[in-house]
Structures are given as structure tokens and as C-alpha cells.
Design an enzyme around this catalytic site. Structure first.
Site, PDB file in Angstrom:
ATOM      1  N   GLU A  72      44.021  42.213   8.383  1.00 31.35           N
ATOM      2  CA  GLU A  72      45.104  42.575   9.285  1.00 31.35           C
ATOM      3  C   GLU A  72      46.369  42.891   8.502  1.00 31.35           C
ATOM      4  OE1 GLU A  72      47.445  40.831  13.201  1.00 31.35           O
ATOM      5  OE2 GLU A  72      45.927  39.624  12.176  1.00 31.35           O
ATOM      6  N   HIS A 108      46.157  63.742  -1.187  1.00 30.23           N
ATOM      7  CA  HIS A 108      45.409  62.507  -1.000  1.00 30.23           C
ATOM      8  C   HIS A 108      43.919  62.787  -1.160  1.00 30.23           C
ATOM      9  CE1 HIS A 108      49.007  60.962   1.549  1.00 30.23           C
ATOM     10  NE2 HIS A 108      49.253  60.946   0.268  1.00 30.23           N
ATOM     11  N   GLU A 110      41.435  62.702   0.845  1.00 29.33           N
ATOM     12  CA  GLU A 110      40.817  63.550   1.871  1.00 29.33           C
ATOM     13  C   GLU A 110      41.020  65.030   1.549  1.00 29.33           C
ATOM     14  OE1 GLU A 110      42.581  59.950   4.130  1.00 29.33           O
ATOM     15  OE2 GLU A 110      43.052  61.186   2.370  1.00 29.33           O
TER      16      GLU A 110
END
Length: 231
Positions: A72, A108, A110
């Protein structure tokens, strides 16, 4: 998992801090604190600055355990790891696999995938691409990927993300919706996905992955948030 007012995961951070956090996290398997993430219109039209992209076949196990942990609070996780499966044509005979790691000095991971792994793109071929990423795309990456998928309808992309990057931000949600509308399959990584990625992309020395205690709970949390965004 109850919503505890999850803090936003920030993209930028010092690599020295990330390295220290990684060592601490792997040794103690404890939670950490800010984080990371990631960045095709017509790919041919893109002007790219110099960038650092690490490409290889197998990820260091310590890096995997730190960067892919679906915590988290994701302090120090300030880069993107992208594990990919790429099949050309209608069979898996030509399956290519590997990973990309970005340093956020330019495009990045991607974005780099389309520049490096689909360098010899052929519009006559069908491409089936699966990504296992340490976090979902940032808004800029999502928009560029969506444009690529709309321009290249022969590319079918599935993205399985360990964590959702800054999912509370409106622009991030808009980017995920744009990806979904462009035909991208989006899902949060399940516990079995972590084990598969460990076995397929990590220098694991044939050791099984011991999943962290709250892996399933965190998956359910993120998957619920993603479903709410895409509904």
C-alpha cells in the site's frame, strides 16, 4: 482491505534512496513509504531524447521482490520494471520474452518497448503482447499506448500491474479508461501472476517465491479500485 487514505505514489526519487530502501525491504519484508511509475502516438513520429533503458532476460531477485511487491505504501519504488511476452503471428512459435527497466531519464519502459521490442513492426503481422509491470502506466504513457493501439489494430496488448500508480488522480483514471477503450486488457496481478513472473523472468535459482502475507489482500484492494475506474 480497508481504505486507509492511501498516499499518492510519486514518480521521482533518488536512486540512492531507492537502493537503500530495497535492501531494507528485502531483508525485513517490511512495508516502506512514495514511489514510482512510468511513458506512442504514431511511433514513427516520436522524437526521443537520450535515455537509459536496461533490457535483459532475467531480473535480479532482490529487485523483483522490492519493485513488484504490491504494498500500500510504496516508498523508494521510483522506477518501472516491465516483463513482456511478445508473439508474432497466430502461433507462439516465435515467442519472445524479456524485461525492460527504466531510469526515468527519458522515455519510460512502456514507451521504450514500442521503440526497442517492436522496432521491426510489420502491419501485416498480428502481435500478441503481455506485460507484467511493477506499476500501472502514468497518464502520459497511457495516452501514448492508447494512440498506438488505435493506430495499430493488429497489436493486442494485455497489461497486468502489481500496483496502481496514483489511481486517485483524475488524469491517471482518464488514462486507464483510454487504454481500456483502445482495446487493452487491464488487470491487477494476482498471487499466481507473481509466482509466474518469478519463475519466468527472475534469476530465481529454482527457488520458489514466498509470497508476502498481504499479497492477496492487496491484490483484491487494487483490483476493486481498477474495476471502479473502468466501469
Amino acid at each position: 482491505m480497508a481504505d486507509k487514505g492511501r498516499p499518492l505514489m510519486r514518480r521521482k526519487g533518488r536512486k540512492e534512496e531507492a537502493s537503500a530502501e530495497m535492501t531494507k525491504d528485502v531483508q525485513t519484508e517490511g512495508e516502506a513509504p512514495p514511489a514510482e511509475a512510468n511513458g506512442d502516438s504514431q511511433v514513427e513520429a516520436m522524437e526521443l531524447p537520450p535515455f537509459e533503458i536496461i533490457q535483459g532476460d532475467r531480473i535480479d531477485p532482490f529487485a523483483f521482490k522490492f519493485q513488484f511487491k504490491n504494498v500500500e505504501y510504496s516508498s523508494g519504488r521510483n522506477k518501472t520494471f516491465l516483463c513482456f511476452l511478445l508473439a508474432e503471428g497466430n502461433t507462439a512459435d516465435g515467442l519472445v520474452k524479456g524485461y525492460l527497466e527504466d531510469e526515468h531519464t527519458g522515455p519510460h519502459a512502456e514507451e521504450a518497448f514500442f521503440m526497442q521490442c517492436l522496432l521491426n513492426y510489420d502491419p501485416a503481422l498480428r502481435y500478441t503482447v503481455t506485460w507484467y509491470v511493477s506499476s500501472s502506466p502514468c497518464s502520459a504513457c497511457a495516452a501514448k499506448i492508447a494512440e498506438v493501439l488505435k493506430a495499430r489494430t493488429n497489436v493486442k496488448l494485455s497489461i497486468f500491474a502489481a500496483r496502481l500508480f496514483e489511481w486517485e488522480e483524475a488524469e491517471i483514471q482518464a488514462g486507464l479508461k483510454a487504454l481500456h477503450a483502445a482495446g487493452c486488457k487491464l488487470r491487477v496481478m494476482k498471487p499466481l501472476d507473481f509466482s509466474y513472473t518469478w519463475e519466468t523472468f527472475v534469476e530465481n535459482e529454482e527457488e520458489p517465491l514466498n509470497l508476502w502475507e498481504d499479497c492477496k489482500e492487496n491484490y483484491e484492494y487494487y483490483q476493486e479500485k481498477l474495476a471502479d475506474i473502468l466501469q
